[in-house]
Design an enzyme around this catalytic site. Structure first.
Site, PDB file in Angstrom:
ATOM      1  N   ASP A  88      -0.147   6.619 -12.081  1.00 54.43           N
ATOM      2  CA  ASP A  88       0.582   7.456 -11.122  1.00 54.43           C
ATOM      3  C   ASP A  88       1.960   6.856 -10.839  1.00 54.43           C
ATOM      4  O   ASP A  88       2.186   5.667 -11.071  1.00 54.43           O
ATOM      5  CB  ASP A  88      -0.202   7.638  -9.811  1.00 54.43           C
ATOM      6  CG  ASP A  88      -0.395   6.341  -9.036  1.00 54.43           C
ATOM      7  OD1 ASP A  88      -0.656   5.291  -9.666  1.00 54.43           O
ATOM      8  OD2 ASP A  88      -0.293   6.360  -7.783  1.00 54.43           O
ATOM      9  N   GLU A 153      -2.517   4.273  -7.169  1.00 56.63           N
ATOM     10  CA  GLU A 153      -2.005   2.972  -6.702  1.00 56.63           C
ATOM     11  C   GLU A 153      -0.881   3.156  -5.694  1.00 56.63           C
ATOM     12  O   GLU A 153      -0.791   2.440  -4.705  1.00 56.63           O
ATOM     13  CB  GLU A 153      -1.518   2.124  -7.888  1.00 56.63           C
ATOM     14  CG  GLU A 153      -1.319   0.652  -7.543  1.00 56.63           C
ATOM     15  CD  GLU A 153       0.026   0.321  -6.913  1.00 56.63           C
ATOM     16  OE1 GLU A 153       0.158  -0.762  -6.323  1.00 56.63           O
ATOM     17  OE2 GLU A 153       0.955   1.145  -6.998  1.00 56.63           O
TER      18      GLU A 153
HETATM   19  N1  BES Z   1       4.227  -2.315  -8.928  1.00 57.73           N
HETATM   20  C1  BES Z   1       4.364  -2.172  -7.523  1.00 57.73           C
HETATM   21  C2  BES Z   1       4.227  -3.459  -6.741  1.00 57.73           C
HETATM   22  C3  BES Z   1       5.231  -4.495  -7.105  1.00 57.73           C
HETATM   23  C4  BES Z   1       6.567  -4.214  -7.044  1.00 57.73           C
HETATM   24  C5  BES Z   1       4.815  -5.733  -7.504  1.00 57.73           C
HETATM   25  C6  BES Z   1       7.487  -5.158  -7.422  1.00 57.73           C
HETATM   26  C7  BES Z   1       5.724  -6.669  -7.842  1.00 57.73           C
HETATM   27  C8  BES Z   1       7.071  -6.364  -7.831  1.00 57.73           C
HETATM   28  C9  BES Z   1       3.323  -1.203  -7.036  1.00 57.73           C
HETATM   29  O1  BES Z   1       3.172  -0.088  -7.854  1.00 57.73           O
HETATM   30  C10 BES Z   1       3.773  -0.679  -5.696  1.00 57.73           C
HETATM   31  O2  BES Z   1       4.853  -0.203  -5.555  1.00 57.73           O
HETATM   32  N2  BES Z   1       2.908  -0.782  -4.718  1.00 57.73           N
HETATM   33  C11 BES Z   1       3.110  -0.224  -3.438  1.00 57.73           C
HETATM   34  C12 BES Z   1       1.779  -0.296  -2.770  1.00 57.73           C
HETATM   35  C13 BES Z   1       1.660   0.508  -1.538  1.00 57.73           C
HETATM   36  C14 BES Z   1       2.043   1.934  -1.721  1.00 57.73           C
HETATM   37  C15 BES Z   1       0.258   0.389  -0.995  1.00 57.73           C
HETATM   38  C16 BES Z   1       4.181  -0.978  -2.668  1.00 57.73           C
HETATM   39  O3  BES Z   1       4.283  -2.218  -2.785  1.00 57.73           O
HETATM   40  O4  BES Z   1       4.945  -0.327  -1.969  1.00 57.73           O
HETATM   41 ZN    ZN Z   2       3.107  -0.328  -9.684  1.00 54.40          ZN
END
Ligand code: BES
Ligand code: ZN
Length: 456
Positions: A88, A153
């Site tokens: 997603d 996710e």
């Molecule tokens: N891939 C990201 C998390 C991430 C970003 C890890 C940059 C390391 C470096 C992940 O898909 C993400 O964006 N997660 C969300 C989670 C939330 C919606 C619960 C986030 O961090 O905002």
């Molecule tokens: Zn991600």
């Protein structure tokens, strides 16, 4: 290994063409109008996993978006890895700021531009293709592999969480491998051992029972937008500390050793500020930028909806306003506890002239992995071989809430082998993925399978 590496090199163009097909599908998990696209995307993932040679592949229906599970367990006596990723993506707005349409993947300067390019389709695909390289050349993998690829996710992984609770046997493994994070910098092999958690809430503030003329009524009745602005500004003090009582109670202090390690990474505040187009950085007093990003919690308003936002001027006191709030959390903060503390505090300090409604949208635990385990050691060796440099270790400010659930329920170490860059515009217009890193990621994944297989 020579043949595998040769195969990966020779097939890079085909891989990119296939990745384009994956990126063309607008699998935005938060928008109901994209539900069919989500289903199409799960089908794409499933078809690709079948095509590369897995023995069992299933699309698993859930209350939310489907999961895709795949496995190849033809290496008895060898370890089993579970590869996790998400198909997603985040919404694309503001779409007018994209230089090429978000779902028409475009190659430019060795990068591929599209929503999901780095987060996370490009990174997930690296593992599909390393497995493919093994199957095509050796007819087998060096170890047992399971895939679990989800479609929620970006909205909190609720369905996978439930599935994990009820199916920990199916997902049982010796290590979880995830590529959904970043390298410390271009060409630097990196493993991440800490992620922040998150508490995400929506606050609605309601004033008068209808929008009012700002002349006839203004000054005598609370304007919810003014009140919301005041409330938000009270939640951070002049030193950048969050003022919610109890907020820092469970925060684990950085050890001296970790502080030293952060310093060896030689972070340039100046270049960071320049890249972001700001004259000065801003954050909690007494901490370096890396400490602020990786090991300190935050409070941020992500958006405010309310009042008149059209062209021109309209004199109005709006009846209500909504603010979207995120708090990034660090070990051992608990997202549910923080959400409660937040709600209690704002209800206490909000003026009586407005009503308040708080909705907890989602939350995720922070994570910290001890990297002294065979899987992370193997991953460190694998990345060093692929990049021809020593692997560095870092923490990260973003969140992958399922990581903590995997460690708790599967009792297996998690390897965060991210190949993105934080400058690749994830969640923002012109998201892209460096194709050199894409190839290095496929090679790292292939080396990891071999290295980790040899540990048993
Ligand atoms: N891939 C990201 C998390 C991430 C970003 C890890 C940059 C390391 C470096 C992940 O898909 C993400 O964006 N997660 C969300 C989670 C939330 C919606 C619960 C986030 O961090 O905002
Ligand atoms: Zn991600």
């Amino acid at each position: 290994m020579e043949e595998i590496l040769g195969y990966i090199k020779n097939n890079k163009q085909n891989y990119i063409e296939e990745l384009k097909e994956f990126l063309k599908i607008p699998s935005i998990s938060t928008l109901t109008e994209n539900k069919n696209d989500i289903a199409r995307c799960a089908q794409f993932v499933s078809d690709n996993l079948k095509k590369i040679g897995l023995s069992r592949v299933e699309i698993i229906k859930t209350e939310g978006h489907p999961l895709v599970y795949g496995e190849w367990l033809g290496a008895p006596g060898k370890p089993t890895i579970l590869i996790y990723g998400h198909y997603d993506v985040q919404p694309v707005d503001p779409v007018e700021l994209w230089n090429s349409p978000p779902f028409e993947p475009t190659l430019k300067n060795g990068k591929i531009f599209a929503r999901g390019a780095t987060d996370d389709k490009g990174q997930v695909f690296m593992h599909f293709k390393s497995a493919e390289a093994y199957f095509k050349n050796e007819g087998s993998l060096p170890l047992n592999v399971k895939f679990i690829i989800e479609g929620e996710e970006e909205v909190g992984s609720e369905s996978l969480n439930i599935f994990l609770k009820n199916n920990s046997d199916l997902l049982k493994c010796d290590a979880v491998l995830i590529s959904d994070s970043s390298l410390y910098g271009p060409g630097i092999p990196t493993l991440t051992y800490g992620l922040r958690g998150i508490a995400y809430l929506e606050v609605e503030m309601i004033g008068p029972n209808r929008d009012l003329h700002s002349g006839s009524f203004g000054g005598a009745v609370a304007n919810p937008i003014n009140k919301m602005a005041q409330l938000i500004s009270k939640l951070l003090d002049k030193d950048g500390k969050v003022t919610i009582p109890g907020f820092y109670d469970d925060v684990i202090k950085l050890t001296k050793k970790e502080k030293e390690n952060f310093k060896t990474l030689k972070f340039s505040d100046k270049n960071f500020a320049k890249d972001l187009g700001v004259d000065e950085l801003n954050g909690e007093k007494g901490f370096s930028t890396l400490e602020r990003l990786w090991a300190r919690p935050t409070f941020d308003c992500n958006g405010i909806i309310g009042g008149f936002t059209g062209k021109g001027a309209k004199t109005v006191i709006p009846s209500k306003v909504t603010a979207k709030i995120s708090m990034r959390l660090v070990p051992d903060q608990d997202p549910n506890k923080i959400a409660k503390l937040f709600e209690r505090h704002i209800k206490k300090i909000a003026p009586k002239s407005v009503k308040i409604k708080v909705t907890n949208l989602h939350g995720g635990y922070p994570s910290l992995t001890n990297i002294e385990n065979p899987a992370n050691i193997a991953a460190s060796k694998a990345m060093a071989k692929a990049f021809g440099k020593k692997t560095v270790f870092m923490r990260e400010g973003g969140s992958i809430p399922i990581v903590t659930e995997f460690s708790k329920k599967l009792k297996a170490p998690v390897v965060l082998m991210g190949l993105g860059l934080n400058t690749e515009n994830l969640h923002s217009p012109n998201e892209h993925f460096d194709l050199n890193h894409f190839e290095l990621g496929i090679i790292s994944s292939a080396y990891f399978m071999k290295e980790f297989a040899e540990t048993k």
